[in-house]
Motif scaffolding. Structure first.
Motif, PDB file in Angstrom:
ATOM      1  N   GLY A  20       5.712  -4.082   4.792  1.00  0.00           N
ATOM      2  CA  GLY A  20       5.763  -4.484   3.384  1.00  0.00           C
ATOM      3  C   GLY A  20       7.122  -5.039   3.001  1.00  0.00           C
ATOM      4  O   GLY A  20       7.223  -6.058   2.304  1.00  0.00           O
ATOM      5  N   ASP A  94      -1.156  -8.034   5.757  1.00  0.00           N
ATOM      6  CA  ASP A  94      -0.277  -6.918   6.147  1.00  0.00           C
ATOM      7  C   ASP A  94      -1.108  -5.657   6.398  1.00  0.00           C
ATOM      8  O   ASP A  94      -1.889  -5.234   5.554  1.00  0.00           O
ATOM      9  CB  ASP A  94       0.731  -6.753   4.986  1.00  0.00           C
ATOM     10  N   ARG A 139       2.576   8.367  -2.609  1.00  0.00           N
ATOM     11  CA  ARG A 139       1.479   8.059  -1.676  1.00  0.00           C
ATOM     12  C   ARG A 139       0.938   9.332  -1.042  1.00  0.00           C
ATOM     13  O   ARG A 139       1.690  10.149  -0.522  1.00  0.00           O
ATOM     14  CB  ARG A 139       1.951   7.066  -0.602  1.00  0.00           C
TER      15      ARG A 139
HETATM   16 MG    MG Z   1       2.968  -1.211   3.781  1.00  0.00          MG
END
Ligand code: MG
Ligand code: UP5
Length: 196
Positions: A20, A94, A139
């Motif tokens: 990322g 990605d 996350r």
């Molecule tokens: Mg990522």
């Protein structure tokens, strides 16, 4: 189809390898749209009325690969919307494909990839980065147990995809342990070598 004519670069590497981060650098300097499969899945998970919310949540927490139909559809929708609304038909995809069936199906039914940008990093470094990010990321998979499962899935299920593209001469391998700026210098060299 419009997306069949697109330029697609797959961006792969273990969890926390910096996919990322480097994609953000690339979109700043090149006319690519960044589509993270993980981000699309997390958005779908949170979307009211989604049929797949609970399934995605469970798969992500356990570091397993969500069934390809879901992910490919999300990617295809995002590609179509980008072509239509932004007039961009160059994509950094990605975190996908991370299983052989996805790789075969996507290249058959959506678009063949130009090449795969592969970020190579040690588990020790990746774990450190993810645990550090986990302090603030929110996350659900940035914890020790999920990270261990993500690493195992990466080795057993996703590396075969990289090996498959490598045999076909379609992998640009980048060492990803150094600082983000140093890694990005190698990305730019790789792009130049591939005529991007
Ligand atoms: Mg990522
Ligand atoms: N950081 C980055 N580069 C650094 C550097 N060079 N030096 C020092 N620090 C660096 O970076 C991670 C952290 O490290 C950040 O804090 C960053 O600042 C720092 P990031 O750029 O976010 O790394 P990235 O490789 O993108 O890590 P990510 O955690 O996103 O990787 P994953 O592949 O694990 O996550 P993803 O979102 O792609 O997938 C999550 C889950 O979704 C999967 O486990 C799976 O369950 C599911 N999924 C599917 O089922 N199917 C798919 O097709 C895709 C995902």
């Amino acid at each position: 189809t419009a997306e069949g004519e697109a330029t697609v670069i797959f961006v792969l590497g273990g969890p926390g390898a910096g996919k990322g981060t480097q994609c953000s650098n690339i979109v700043r300097d090149y006319k690519f749209k960044h589509l993270s499969a993980g981000d699309l899945l997390r958005e779908e998970q949170d979307r009211k009325g989604s049929d797949f919310g609970d399934l995605i949540k469970e798969y992500i927490r356990d570091g397993k690969i969500v069934p390809m139909e879901v992910t490919i559809q999300l990617l295809e929708n995002a590609m179509q919307a980008t072509i239509k609304n932004d007039g961009i038909n160059k994509f950094l995809i990605d975190g996908f494909p991370r299983k052989m069936d996805q790789a075969i199906q996507f290249e058959k039914s959506v678009c063949k990839s130009n090449f795969t940008l592969f970020f190579e990093c040690t588990e020790k470094v990746m774990e450190e980065r993810l645990l550090n990010r986990g302090k603030t990321s929110g996350r659900a998979d940035d914890n020790e147990e999920s990270i261990r499962k993500r690493f195992r899935t990466f080795v057993e299920t996703s590396m075969p995809v990289v090996d498959y593209f490598e045999k076909d001469g379609r992998v640009v391998k980048i060492q990803a342990v150094q600082t983000p700026d140093e890694v990005y210098e190698h990305v730019k060299l790789g792009f130049t070598e591939r005529g991007i």
